[in-house]
Motif scaffolding. Structure first.
Motif, PDB file in Angstrom:
ATOM      1  N   ILE A 105       0.843  -1.199   0.000  1.00 18.15           N
ATOM      2  CA  ILE A 105       0.000   0.000   0.000  1.00 18.15           C
ATOM      3  C   ILE A 105       0.876   1.247   0.000  1.00 18.15           C
ATOM      4  N   ALA A 106       1.950   1.243   0.780  1.00 14.50           N
ATOM      5  CA  ALA A 106       2.871   2.392   0.806  1.00 14.50           C
ATOM      6  C   ALA A 106       3.510   2.594  -0.564  1.00 14.50           C
TER       7      ALA A 106
ATOM      8  N   GLN B 228       7.064   9.102   2.997  1.00 11.47           N
ATOM      9  CA  GLN B 228       7.765  10.279   3.491  1.00 11.47           C
ATOM     10  C   GLN B 228       7.992  11.313   2.406  1.00 11.47           C
ATOM     11  N   SER B 229       7.903  12.586   2.802  1.00 10.59           N
ATOM     12  CA  SER B 229       8.221  13.698   1.916  1.00 10.59           C
ATOM     13  C   SER B 229       9.721  13.946   1.959  1.00 10.59           C
TER      14      SER B 229
ATOM     15  N   PHE C 151       8.426  15.141   6.525  1.00  8.70           N
ATOM     16  CA  PHE C 151       7.198  14.621   7.138  1.00  8.70           C
ATOM     17  C   PHE C 151       6.947  13.197   6.644  1.00  8.70           C
ATOM     18  N   ALA C 152       6.545  12.326   7.549  1.00 11.29           N
ATOM     19  CA  ALA C 152       6.283  10.936   7.180  1.00 11.29           C
ATOM     20  C   ALA C 152       5.053  10.420   7.903  1.00 11.29           C
ATOM     21  N   ILE C 153       4.382   9.494   7.253  1.00 11.74           N
ATOM     22  CA  ILE C 153       3.298   8.766   7.898  1.00 11.74           C
ATOM     23  C   ILE C 153       3.631   7.281   7.817  1.00 11.74           C
TER      24      ILE C 153
ATOM     25  N   SER D 168      -4.337  11.729   1.092  1.00  8.43           N
ATOM     26  CA  SER D 168      -4.851  12.986   1.657  1.00  8.43           C
ATOM     27  C   SER D 168      -4.235  13.244   3.029  1.00  8.43           C
ATOM     28  N   LEU D 169      -4.072  12.213   3.833  1.00  5.96           N
ATOM     29  CA  LEU D 169      -3.449  12.393   5.144  1.00  5.96           C
ATOM     30  C   LEU D 169      -1.970  12.766   5.018  1.00  5.96           C
ATOM     31  N   PHE D 170      -1.308  12.226   4.020  1.00  5.08           N
ATOM     32  CA  PHE D 170       0.088  12.565   3.765  1.00  5.08           C
ATOM     33  C   PHE D 170       0.231  14.075   3.522  1.00  5.08           C
ATOM     34  N   TYR D 171      -0.671  14.639   2.752  1.00  2.51           N
ATOM     35  CA  TYR D 171      -0.601  16.075   2.485  1.00  2.51           C
ATOM     36  C   TYR D 171      -1.191  16.913   3.619  1.00  2.51           C
TER      37      TYR D 171
END
Length: 163
Positions: free
Chosen positions: A36-37, A59-60, A65-67, A117-120
């Motif tokens: 999924i990632a 991760q950006s 920032f990472a989820i 969407s959560l990543f952004y």
């Protein structure tokens, strides 16, 4: 109706128990979550080249920032609910399998939208991220499973009444 509910709860219990078993977690859940990632970073990469994935992390590369896609965030629980409902309902197997395929796709597609969407959102505003993550998206993913089940019920062929 009582038979459906009892079957549903029994299947649900077995599937949730199986999901928690170490071999299932190690050989099924973790690789699925990592996939999924990877799909998420591929989709993000279509319009933003500043994202990477490793394991279950998205991760950006611009701000760090990472989820992390954890249990409850990979859509597996919603799929389990849908599987339990479709297996408990008396229907031909070909209809069950078609419903499960479409349902899995619908839940995972919406889950990819959720993750991206959560990543952004997390990069933009932590308060909004928390609210969307904890409340809105959790409810929408489970609601997606319910809507798929209800649409599947309408799609099933009706038994003809005796003449």
């Amino acid at each position: 109706m009582l038979g459906f509910i009892l079957k549903f709860l029994a299947i649900l219990g077995v599937l949730f128990y199986a999901e928690l078993l170490q071999p299932v977690d190690h050989h099924v859940i973790e690789p699925f979550t990592a996939a999924i990632a990877k799909v998420s970073v591929w989709l993000v990469g279509l319009f933003d080249s500043h994202a990477i994935s490793y394991g279950k992390i998205l991760q950006s590369t611009t701000n760090g920032f990472a989820i992390s896609i954890e249990r409850g965030c990979n859509g597996v629980e919603a799929v389990i609910i849908l599987v339990a409902a479709m297996l408990a309902f008396p229907a031909p197997w070909k209809h069950r399998l078609a419903g499960l395929g479409v349902g899995f796709g619908a839940i995972q597609s919406l889950n990819l939208v959720r993750i991206i969407s959560l990543f952004y959102l997390g990069q933009w505003n932590r308060t909004w991220f928390d609210w969307f993550h904890l409340y809105l998206w959790q409810a929408l993913i489970v609601l997606d499973a319910l809507v798929v089940f209800l649409l599947w019920l309408r799609w099933l062929p009706r038994e003809r009444a005796p003449a």
